[in-house]
Design a protein around this motif. Structure first.
Motif, PDB file in Angstrom:
ATOM      1  N   GLU A 207     102.120  58.798 -33.023  1.00 17.70           N
ATOM      2  CA  GLU A 207     100.993  59.177 -33.871  1.00 17.70           C
ATOM      3  C   GLU A 207     100.670  58.057 -34.869  1.00 17.70           C
ATOM      4  O   GLU A 207      99.504  57.749 -35.101  1.00 17.70           O
ATOM      5  CB  GLU A 207     101.301  60.481 -34.613  1.00 17.70           C
ATOM      6  CG  GLU A 207     100.200  60.948 -35.546  1.00 17.70           C
ATOM      7  CD  GLU A 207      98.872  61.236 -34.858  1.00 17.70           C
ATOM      8  OE1 GLU A 207      97.853  61.268 -35.565  1.00 17.70           O
ATOM      9  OE2 GLU A 207      98.842  61.426 -33.631  1.00 17.70           O
ATOM     10  N   GLN A 208     101.696  57.419 -35.418  1.00 21.96           N
ATOM     11  CA  GLN A 208     101.467  56.295 -36.324  1.00 21.96           C
ATOM     12  C   GLN A 208     100.756  55.155 -35.598  1.00 21.96           C
ATOM     13  O   GLN A 208      99.827  54.551 -36.141  1.00 21.96           O
ATOM     14  CB  GLN A 208     102.791  55.771 -36.894  1.00 21.96           C
ATOM     15  CG  GLN A 208     103.390  56.656 -37.955  1.00 21.96           C
ATOM     16  CD  GLN A 208     104.722  56.121 -38.446  1.00 21.96           C
ATOM     17  OE1 GLN A 208     105.459  55.432 -37.719  1.00 21.96           O
ATOM     18  NE2 GLN A 208     105.058  56.442 -39.685  1.00 21.96           N
TER      19      GLN A 208
ATOM     20  N   ARG B 180      98.825  55.427 -32.914  1.00 17.77           N
ATOM     21  CA  ARG B 180      97.468  55.865 -32.627  1.00 17.77           C
ATOM     22  C   ARG B 180      96.576  55.691 -33.847  1.00 17.77           C
ATOM     23  O   ARG B 180      95.472  55.156 -33.762  1.00 17.77           O
ATOM     24  CB  ARG B 180      97.468  57.327 -32.174  1.00 17.77           C
ATOM     25  CG  ARG B 180      96.085  57.825 -31.727  1.00 17.77           C
ATOM     26  CD  ARG B 180      96.060  59.335 -31.517  1.00 17.77           C
ATOM     27  NE  ARG B 180      96.298  60.081 -32.740  1.00 17.77           N
ATOM     28  CZ  ARG B 180      95.403  60.235 -33.726  1.00 17.77           C
ATOM     29  NH1 ARG B 180      94.217  59.688 -33.635  1.00 17.77           N
ATOM     30  NH2 ARG B 180      95.699  60.942 -34.807  1.00 17.77           N
ATOM     31  N   GLN B 181      97.073  56.110 -34.995  1.00 16.21           N
ATOM     32  CA  GLN B 181      96.299  55.984 -36.226  1.00 16.21           C
ATOM     33  C   GLN B 181      96.055  54.521 -36.583  1.00 16.21           C
ATOM     34  O   GLN B 181      94.957  54.155 -37.019  1.00 16.21           O
ATOM     35  CB  GLN B 181      96.999  56.701 -37.376  1.00 16.21           C
ATOM     36  CG  GLN B 181      96.972  58.208 -37.239  1.00 16.21           C
ATOM     37  CD  GLN B 181      97.773  58.918 -38.324  1.00 16.21           C
ATOM     38  OE1 GLN B 181      98.317  58.290 -39.219  1.00 16.21           O
ATOM     39  NE2 GLN B 181      97.838  60.242 -38.232  1.00 16.21           N
ATOM     40  N   ALA B 182      97.057  53.687 -36.384  1.00 16.97           N
ATOM     41  CA  ALA B 182      96.897  52.260 -36.681  1.00 16.97           C
ATOM     42  C   ALA B 182      95.864  51.626 -35.756  1.00 16.97           C
ATOM     43  O   ALA B 182      95.040  50.812 -36.199  1.00 16.97           O
ATOM     44  CB  ALA B 182      98.242  51.547 -36.546  1.00 16.97           C
ATOM     45  N   ARG B 183      95.876  52.005 -34.478  1.00 18.42           N
ATOM     46  CA  ARG B 183      94.883  51.475 -33.537  1.00 18.42           C
ATOM     47  C   ARG B 183      93.479  51.916 -33.927  1.00 18.42           C
ATOM     48  O   ARG B 183      92.537  51.135 -33.855  1.00 18.42           O
ATOM     49  CB  ARG B 183      95.201  51.926 -32.116  1.00 18.42           C
ATOM     50  CG  ARG B 183      96.375  51.220 -31.510  1.00 18.42           C
ATOM     51  CD  ARG B 183      96.574  51.641 -30.050  1.00 18.42           C
ATOM     52  NE  ARG B 183      97.796  51.085 -29.547  1.00 18.42           N
ATOM     53  CZ  ARG B 183      98.826  51.792 -29.098  1.00 18.42           C
ATOM     54  NH1 ARG B 183      98.758  53.113 -29.083  1.00 18.42           N
ATOM     55  NH2 ARG B 183      99.906  51.205 -28.658  1.00 18.42           N
ATOM     56  N   GLU B 184      93.349  53.185 -34.307  1.00 20.09           N
ATOM     57  CA  GLU B 184      92.039  53.679 -34.732  1.00 20.09           C
ATOM     58  C   GLU B 184      91.552  52.956 -35.975  1.00 20.09           C
ATOM     59  O   GLU B 184      90.384  52.588 -36.068  1.00 20.09           O
ATOM     60  CB  GLU B 184      92.093  55.189 -34.980  1.00 20.09           C
ATOM     61  CG  GLU B 184      92.178  55.995 -33.714  1.00 20.09           C
ATOM     62  CD  GLU B 184      92.323  57.492 -33.963  1.00 20.09           C
ATOM     63  OE1 GLU B 184      92.557  57.900 -35.129  1.00 20.09           O
ATOM     64  OE2 GLU B 184      92.210  58.252 -32.993  1.00 20.09           O
ATOM     65  N   ALA B 185      92.448  52.751 -36.932  1.00 24.03           N
ATOM     66  CA  ALA B 185      92.065  52.042 -38.160  1.00 24.03           C
ATOM     67  C   ALA B 185      91.673  50.603 -37.843  1.00 24.03           C
ATOM     68  O   ALA B 185      90.714  50.063 -38.401  1.00 24.03           O
ATOM     69  CB  ALA B 185      93.216  52.080 -39.162  1.00 24.03           C
ATOM     70  N   GLN B 186      92.383  49.985 -36.925  1.00 21.47           N
ATOM     71  CA  GLN B 186      92.117  48.595 -36.564  1.00 21.47           C
ATOM     72  C   GLN B 186      90.774  48.460 -35.845  1.00 21.47           C
ATOM     73  O   GLN B 186      90.046  47.499 -36.048  1.00 21.47           O
ATOM     74  CB  GLN B 186      93.246  48.077 -35.680  1.00 21.47           C
ATOM     75  CG  GLN B 186      93.259  46.595 -35.500  1.00 21.47           C
ATOM     76  CD  GLN B 186      94.501  46.147 -34.757  1.00 21.47           C
ATOM     77  OE1 GLN B 186      94.942  46.797 -33.818  1.00 21.47           O
ATOM     78  NE2 GLN B 186      95.063  45.037 -35.178  1.00 21.47           N
TER      79      GLN B 186
ATOM     80  N   THR C 139      87.555  53.135 -35.532  1.00 20.91           N
ATOM     81  CA  THR C 139      87.206  54.409 -34.936  1.00 20.91           C
ATOM     82  C   THR C 139      87.837  55.531 -35.748  1.00 20.91           C
ATOM     83  O   THR C 139      89.043  55.520 -35.988  1.00 20.91           O
ATOM     84  CB  THR C 139      87.729  54.514 -33.485  1.00 20.91           C
ATOM     85  OG1 THR C 139      87.194  53.413 -32.745  1.00 20.91           O
ATOM     86  CG2 THR C 139      87.311  55.808 -32.828  1.00 20.91           C
ATOM     87  N   ALA C 140      87.051  56.486 -36.164  1.00 17.30           N
ATOM     88  CA  ALA C 140      87.574  57.627 -36.895  1.00 17.30           C
ATOM     89  C   ALA C 140      88.319  58.539 -35.938  1.00 17.30           C
ATOM     90  O   ALA C 140      87.954  58.630 -34.767  1.00 17.30           O
ATOM     91  CB  ALA C 140      86.444  58.391 -37.570  1.00 17.30           C
ATOM     92  N   PRO C 141      89.342  59.256 -36.424  1.00 19.15           N
ATOM     93  CA  PRO C 141      90.075  60.183 -35.546  1.00 19.15           C
ATOM     94  C   PRO C 141      89.141  61.193 -34.916  1.00 19.15           C
ATOM     95  O   PRO C 141      88.252  61.739 -35.569  1.00 19.15           O
ATOM     96  CB  PRO C 141      91.066  60.877 -36.501  1.00 19.15           C
ATOM     97  CG  PRO C 141      91.218  59.929 -37.644  1.00 19.15           C
ATOM     98  CD  PRO C 141      89.888  59.222 -37.769  1.00 19.15           C
TER      99      PRO C 141
END
Length: 90
Positions: free
Chosen positions: A70-71, A73-79, A82-84
């Motif tokens: 999950e961490q 995934r969130q880091a990839r989205e932030a990079q 893309t919003a969750p």
């Protein structure tokens, strides 16, 4: 400069060899097999590292694995910006 090469004779199922030859493309079967062996050796090294870490710190739980996924995934989205829950195709 690349490493010197050596010719080896190996046995493998014909269908597997033909599929690898087809995927090897211009680089050829030897390059494809060499890359596959290199990836397997990296996996073997990682498995050894995991075994040493687990011997020292105990096994990793499924919950810990999921939390790290999950961490990531969130880091990839932030990079990617893309919003969750939203695709970047919007």
């Amino acid at each position: 400069m690349s490493e010197p090469t050596q010719k080896y004779s190996i046995s493998m199922p014909r269908d597997l060899a033909e599929a690898a030859r087809a995927r090897g493309g211009p680089s050829g079967l030897s390059a494809y097999v060499a890359a596959a062996v290199a990836r397997q050796m990296e996996r073997d090294d990682l498995n050894e590292l995991i075994a040493v870490a687990e011997a020292e710190h105990g096994p990793v739980t499924d919950e810990e694995v999921q939390a790290r996924r999950e961490q990531l995934r969130q880091a990839r989205e932030a990079q990617s910006g893309t919003a969750p829950g939203r695709s970047s195709a919007a």
